[in-house]
Write an enzyme that holds these catalytic residues in place. Structure first.
Site, PDB file in Angstrom:
ATOM      1  N   SER A 103       0.923  -1.041  -0.093  1.00  0.00           N
ATOM      2  CA  SER A 103       0.031  -0.143   0.126  1.00  0.00           C
ATOM      3  C   SER A 103       1.105   1.312   0.010  1.00  0.00           C
ATOM      4  O   SER A 103       1.687   1.373  -0.792  1.00  0.00           O
ATOM      5  CB  SER A 103      -1.050  -0.010   1.281  1.00  0.00           C
ATOM      6  OG  SER A 103      -1.915   0.884   1.074  1.00  0.00           O
ATOM      7  N   HIS A 131      -7.878  -5.256  -1.490  1.00  0.00           N
ATOM      8  CA  HIS A 131      -6.387  -4.323  -1.084  1.00  0.00           C
ATOM      9  C   HIS A 131      -5.733  -5.554  -0.025  1.00  0.00           C
ATOM     10  O   HIS A 131      -4.343  -5.417   0.182  1.00  0.00           O
ATOM     11  CB  HIS A 131      -6.846  -3.271  -0.422  1.00  0.00           C
ATOM     12  CG  HIS A 131      -5.434  -2.223  -0.010  1.00  0.00           C
ATOM     13  ND1 HIS A 131      -4.809  -1.909  -1.003  1.00  0.00           N
ATOM     14  CD2 HIS A 131      -5.026  -1.790   0.984  1.00  0.00           C
ATOM     15  CE1 HIS A 131      -3.910  -1.219  -0.604  1.00  0.00           C
ATOM     16  NE2 HIS A 131      -3.926  -1.250   0.596  1.00  0.00           N
ATOM     17  N   ASP A 181      -9.275  -4.527  -6.056  1.00  0.00           N
ATOM     18  CA  ASP A 181      -8.810  -3.395  -4.901  1.00  0.00           C
ATOM     19  C   ASP A 181      -9.564  -2.142  -5.048  1.00  0.00           C
ATOM     20  O   ASP A 181      -9.324  -1.388  -5.924  1.00  0.00           O
ATOM     21  CB  ASP A 181      -7.367  -3.229  -4.982  1.00  0.00           C
ATOM     22  CG  ASP A 181      -6.671  -2.735  -4.092  1.00  0.00           C
ATOM     23  OD1 ASP A 181      -7.487  -1.941  -2.992  1.00  0.00           O
ATOM     24  OD2 ASP A 181      -5.539  -2.727  -3.698  1.00  0.00           O
TER      25      ASP A 181
END
Length: 713
Positions: free
Chosen positions: A581, A691, A659
């Site tokens: 991320s 995600h 995601d």
């Protein structure tokens, strides 16, 4: 509770106090994690003397003082029943259970509700699709819930449903729950609140009709793929317009509350004072001006709290708490003293006094008992979370938790007891009940089996915490994990693991194992550093990166890599970096700007341009795109694809196509830029995974990263 054992080969292959004859794999880490027992689903009962927990698919009530055996309150009626949440009515006589979950986004889901009371257990609301976010009214007569973006009331005695709103529509209007960006960044999904007498219900209405539409492709093994469309405001784009309404249960009338002239602002956390006054929080689009507004019964409004900052104020999550008298309230804020602290305010006089002070941070407000405030903080060390209590006037502070470590506190309803879960990086979770004075009552779980297993079989190397000073003179917190058979005359490969996002913290003394711990057993050193911009070291340090995300953080990670390369026990030609991320954004930035310093880089679900990410998070830490374009473009990995030295740095980008948070678009545009520059790299794509690589492949991706590191570093 079911007992889970490590794989037989692991149990027999490990000799006590020695490096395992066979290095650990990720499945071994999973097995160790499964042995770490925790007390799940703790709920305090209203009487202050009892609490409930979820044990498998049952709900058990216990006495804090341990005066009786646990009482079975609920057992699932059928094998397919799965408890995902539960709550009791205020009088404790009714139980609302959520059975199963169909995810919407990361935190939200629809579910099937069951009600248990003196009439037995029965399904409720089964005629309505997509029920979610249900809760009891204060008198226990009603249950509010959402369905189809509308807000409803269920009358328990009459077994009837009343619809409060009628204009809810997917991708248009949402009543009583939050839109995507509020859910993700403001940490709540239930956007309604009953008044203390149960006669009114305040709720937020989101008009997202002007929010840009994002389409995410779903494949799902079908012959024809389908686009899943939802409203996602990216940085600088239109947000939902949010209004506040109050519905009167007796008259059936709905009143619109004036939230101010700024239609682009954020309206947060509608709530009621103990004596029945509505109040709400609001923050401007730039997120540098935060107010709490009290609604008087004569229709007038009063700003009872006002906070401003040149950069941003930290109030997206709940930081505002009324005392039982309804006249005073506690605020957790950082702009007054430069550290996050508690302050006592009065409706009439404003600020009364700071409750806590010092060069450390209050991390959680636990509650109030009498004139005592309970809170956790970093006062002993930024690595730890410790429980304290102090008088409302800021005097007579006491530390209550006996040992150093990372504590999470679950208080009883009246704070006559609290349950503390604690751990360190070398000791698994311990769950214990204490009374209000910090005296141990009894231990619920201390993971004796896992602790003894780890004692007899030396498997997991400890973290060595240290401070590191960059070439620029900045002192950063870090840890290092060395192989158990570490030999200072040997040269080891090194993996930097990091997240690096604003206000985050990775360098903590807390139990937690992941794939990097398996890597250490293969003869690698793992290092983590919290760069400038991370949290729990004061406001100045945290906000250094404002408006320029990815510049200082990359510099600091490169400094750590150069520092490690100078160590006599490190192979300077075998240094890698990994992140997920925000950490993926960082891993790419370091790989591209590292001038071959990294032999390998792993970027999972990376942000590759902050122009692609959501409005609330990005603008909070990076400013508005029109004000700080350098923060959006100067550090975007897409604009530095030409710098990748693919002869020296092996790069893999990993992403899930479903995601909804960091869109697959980020990876597509990154690979487009790399392709244009003729660069070679690797990819791993997870169809229809979100995600977190859920619902199917959170373990598979970690196995992939472990093997990729072993092959390329």
């Amino acid at each position: 509770m079911k007992k889970i054992f490590l794989p037989i080969f692991l149990c027999v292959a490990v000799a006590a106090h020695s490096q395992p004859s066979e290095p650990l794999q990720y499945k071994d880490i999973q097995a160790l994690n499964s042995m770490n027992k925790r007390v799940i689903g703790i709920r305090p009962s209203g009487d202050g003397s009892h609490y409930t927990v979820q044990e498998g698919n049952t709900i058990i009530q216990y006495d804090y003082a341990g005066k009786s055996e646990g009482e079975l309150l609920f057992r699932t009626p059928e094998t397919s029943f799965q408890i995902v949440d539960y709550q009791f009515s205020p009088d404790g006589k009714q139980l609302l259970i959520a059975n199963g979950a169909t995810p919407i986004y990361r935190h939200s889901y629809t579910t099937a509700y069951y009600l248990q009371n003196e009439n037995g257990i029965r399904p409720i609301l089964s005629d309505l699709p997509g029920t979610r976010d249900a809760s009891f009214s204060p008198d226990g007569r009603m249950i509010a819930f959402s369905s189809g973006n509308n807000l409803f009331l269920y009358d328990i005695a009459a077994d009837s449903v009343r619809q409060i709103t009628h204009d809810g529509a997917w991708n248009e209007v949402i009543n009583g729950t939050t839109d995507w960006v509020y859910e993700e960044e403001c940490a709540f999904t239930k956007a309604y609140a009953f008044s203390p007498d149960g006669r009114k219900i305040a709720f937020l209405r989101f008009d997202e009709s002007e929010v840009p539409l994002f389409e995410m492709m779903r494949f799902d093994g079908e012959l024809y793929n389908k686009a899943h469309s939802f409203k996602y405001p990216k940085a600088g784009d239109t947000n939902s317009t949010v209004d506040l309404f109050v519905y009167d249960l007796q008259s059936g009338q709905t009143e619109r509350i004036d939230v101010g002239p700024d239609r682009g602002q954020y309206v947060l956390h509608p709530a009621w004072t103990p004596d029945g006054h509505l109040y709400f929080e609001r923050m401007n689009r730039k997120q540098n001006h935060f107010e709490v507004v009290l609604c008087n019964r004569d229709g007038s409004q009063q700003v009872i709290y006002d906070e401003r900052s040149p950069k941003y104020v930290d109030h997206l999550s709940k930081t505002f708490y009324f005392l039982p008298d309804g006249k005073r309230f506690i605020v957790r804020e950082e702009t007054s003293a430069g550290y996050m602290h508690l302050y006592l305010y009065s409706l009439d006089k404003g600020l009364l006094n700071p409750i806590t002070q010092g060069p450390w941070e209050v991390t959680d407000f636990v509650g109030v008992r009498g004139n005592k405030v309970y809170y956790t903080s970093t006062e002993g060390s930024p690595l730890h979370r410790t429980l304290y209590r102090i008088n409302l006037n800021g005097k007579y502070k006491e530390r209550l938790t006996p040992d150093d470590g990372f504590y999470k506190i679950s208080p009883s309803a009246d704070l006559s007891y609290y349950i503390a879960e604690s751990s360190t990086n070398t000791t698994p979770s311990r769950t214990e009940i204490f009374d209000a004075n910090g005296k141990s009552v009894r231990i619920l779980e201390q993971n004796a089996e896992l602790r003894e297993y780890l004692r007899q079989n030396e498997l997991i190397a400890p973290r060595e915490f240290f401070s590191f000073t960059t070439e620029r003179g900045d002192t950063l917190s870090a840890y290092m994990v060395k192989p158990l058979d570490f030999d200072p005359t040997h040269r080891y490969p090194v993996l930097l693991t990091q997240y690096s996002g604003p206000g985050s913290q990775q360098v903590v003394d807390r139990w937690g194992l992941d794939w990097e711990d398996a890597l250490v057993s293969h003869g690698y050193i793992v290092v983590c550093v919290d760069p400038r911009g991370t949290g729990f070291q004061g406001e100045t340090f945290k906000k250094l990166t404002y408006g320029n995300l990815g510049a200082m953080e990359v510099d600091d990670q490169l400094s750590m890599a150069r520092y490690m390369a100078r160590q006599s026990y490190v192979d300077p030609d075998r240094i890698g970096i990994y992140g997920w991320s925000y950490g993926g954004f960082m891993a790419l930035g370091c790989a591209l700007k590292g001038e071959g310093l990294f032999k390998m880089a792993i970027a999972v679900a990376p942000v590759t341009s902050w122009r692609y990410y959501d409005s609330i998070y990005t603008e909070n830490f990076n400013g508005l795109p029109q004000d700080y374009p350098q923060g959006y473009d100067d550090n975007s990995p897409i604009n530095f694809a030409h710098l990748l030295d693919d002869q020296k740095t092996r790069l893999i980008i990993i992403h899930g196509t479903a995601d909804d948070n960091v869109h697959f678009q980020n990876t597509i545009e990154m690979t487009r830029a790399l392709n244009k520059e003729g660069k070679q790299y690797d990819m791993m794509v997870y169809p229809d995974q979100n995600h977190s690589m859920l619902p199917d492949h959170s373990g598979h991706v970690r196995e992939k990263m472990l093997q990729y590191t072993l092959e390329n570093l």
